[in-house]
Design an enzyme around this catalytic site. Sequence first.
Site, PDB file in Angstrom:
ATOM      1  N   LYS A 118      30.515  27.861  83.457  1.00 51.79           N
ATOM      2  CA  LYS A 118      30.092  28.738  84.545  1.00 51.79           C
ATOM      3  C   LYS A 118      31.063  28.519  85.693  1.00 51.79           C
ATOM      4  O   LYS A 118      31.694  27.465  85.804  1.00 51.79           O
ATOM      5  CB  LYS A 118      28.672  28.344  84.982  1.00 51.79           C
ATOM      6  CG  LYS A 118      27.875  29.465  85.562  1.00 51.79           C
ATOM      7  CD  LYS A 118      27.105  30.242  84.505  1.00 51.79           C
ATOM      8  CE  LYS A 118      26.337  31.378  85.156  1.00 51.79           C
ATOM      9  NZ  LYS A 118      25.509  32.129  84.223  1.00 51.79           N
ATOM     10  N   GLY A 120       8.126  42.227  86.959  1.00 49.21           N
ATOM     11  CA  GLY A 120       9.481  42.687  87.280  1.00 49.21           C
ATOM     12  C   GLY A 120       9.936  43.793  86.354  1.00 49.21           C
ATOM     13  O   GLY A 120      10.135  43.591  85.160  1.00 49.21           O
ATOM     14  N   TYR A 164      12.061  46.983  82.638  1.00 46.29           N
ATOM     15  CA  TYR A 164      11.676  48.383  82.401  1.00 46.29           C
ATOM     16  C   TYR A 164      11.950  48.780  80.948  1.00 46.29           C
ATOM     17  O   TYR A 164      11.151  49.451  80.294  1.00 46.29           O
ATOM     18  CB  TYR A 164      12.415  49.328  83.356  1.00 46.29           C
ATOM     19  CG  TYR A 164      11.784  50.701  83.353  1.00 46.29           C
ATOM     20  CD1 TYR A 164      10.688  50.971  84.162  1.00 46.29           C
ATOM     21  CD2 TYR A 164      12.241  51.699  82.500  1.00 46.29           C
ATOM     22  CE1 TYR A 164      10.066  52.206  84.126  1.00 46.29           C
ATOM     23  CE2 TYR A 164      11.625  52.936  82.461  1.00 46.29           C
ATOM     24  CZ  TYR A 164      10.543  53.185  83.280  1.00 46.29           C
ATOM     25  OH  TYR A 164       9.919  54.399  83.235  1.00 46.29           O
ATOM     26  N   HIS A 197      16.289  45.998  85.336  1.00 46.13           N
ATOM     27  CA  HIS A 197      17.114  46.444  84.215  1.00 46.13           C
ATOM     28  C   HIS A 197      16.522  46.047  82.863  1.00 46.13           C
ATOM     29  O   HIS A 197      16.537  46.829  81.922  1.00 46.13           O
ATOM     30  CB  HIS A 197      18.518  45.836  84.327  1.00 46.13           C
ATOM     31  CG  HIS A 197      19.320  46.448  85.431  1.00 46.13           C
ATOM     32  ND1 HIS A 197      19.585  45.788  86.606  1.00 46.13           N
ATOM     33  CD2 HIS A 197      19.893  47.664  85.536  1.00 46.13           C
ATOM     34  CE1 HIS A 197      20.291  46.578  87.396  1.00 46.13           C
ATOM     35  NE2 HIS A 197      20.491  47.717  86.774  1.00 46.13           N
ATOM     36  N   VAL A 198      16.018  44.834  82.769  1.00 46.53           N
ATOM     37  CA  VAL A 198      15.480  44.369  81.492  1.00 46.53           C
ATOM     38  C   VAL A 198      13.996  44.721  81.372  1.00 46.53           C
ATOM     39  O   VAL A 198      13.553  45.252  80.345  1.00 46.53           O
ATOM     40  CB  VAL A 198      15.679  42.838  81.327  1.00 46.53           C
ATOM     41  CG1 VAL A 198      15.106  42.372  80.003  1.00 46.53           C
ATOM     42  CG2 VAL A 198      17.164  42.482  81.413  1.00 46.53           C
TER      43      VAL A 198
END
Length: 351
Positions: free
Chosen positions: A80, A184, A190, A187-188
Amino acid sequence: MSLFEHKAYNQHEHVAFFQHKKSGLKAIIAIHNTNLGPALGGCRMWPYMNSAEALTDVLRLSKGMSYKAAMANLKLGGGKSVIIGDPRQDKSNDIMLAMGDFIQSLSGKYICAEDSGISVDNIKVMGQRTQYVSGIEAKFRYDGGPADGNPAPSTAYGVFMGLKAAVRHKLQSDIHGLTVAIQGLGHVGYRLAEHLHNEGAKLIVTDIFPDNLDKAVTQFGATVVKPDQIHAVQADVFAPCALGASINDDSIDDIKARVIAGAANNQLAEEHHGDRLKDKGILYAPDYVINAGGVIDIYHQRMDSSAAKLRDHIEGIGETLSGIFKRADDENKATSTIANIIAEERFLSGY
Ligand code: NAD
């Protein structure tokens, strides 16, 4: 500031610090483990208070990537990078070019992708100086649809497959008629809601913004609750798809679902919450296993692969989780503990 004695240092192979005076770039790359392959991981830009805070973050995040890649059967290690700065004020072309030089200086041991504060466009600028970037072009989508490079559809599909495996294991059921509470609808979240709705699930949803909530009510007949209620609703499955640490000392005793399966990273506030879930008879799908669809997608985009191979690989998340659930039952351990043990078996041996 110590490194080898640092509480987040975990036998990291390589930690590199970089300062480029002209552009103002200050960055750290941490490579946790490369036994399985080069270290892939996002670059995060964040206004860290100081370099100690940035070091803690990059050490912790890079370690997490080793576990995620190993459990996703990828020939990749964990790494990372972090850029110290405010992404809303401090970004410049020169900073991204200098970051590209920094990545290049590690000769491919670290491959950079996007993360919080860094866009695909930023990665493309880094890519002018190094070939070791990813996630900037997508040739295919797992379902054969048009690819725009966003890994969220693959992540959501992987979470959906993992959720189904968890439901099969714990409730001996398919999705039809079950109630799933989704925290929530981004993006994921939904897209996960859409998959679940198409298979006949009833949805209870929440978000801090109304846009997607209204859509979910119209399109999926979802019931909306307030953000502070979602973990405690009467549901079969709780799917955290917002921020981390939603399973914590305050929430854990209120959770009524018997399965927890969602996309969010770092869902357990602390390791021991995995044991608490086991003791409460709640089956937890370890976050870095179930949400690996995005990194699997990035991996296939870099290879000579296809939509069908990508889809098969993502669907393997369900089988991987089933193996974890079975071993956790056999050894009477938390699923989070078993996932860690299997990941370490893989990346430490470099099989
Ligand atoms: P996103 O930002 O698009 O969606 C998150 C949603 O959660 C937003 O709609 C936001 O308004 C909502 N939210 C924030 N705080 C909330 C709260 N307290 N209560 C309810 N809703 C809240 O992010 P995403 O890409 O959908 O990712 C969701 C989670 O999955 C994140 O934890 C992310 O790290 C993880 N993840 C995402 C991917 C990916 O491919 N996008 C891959 C792996 C893991």
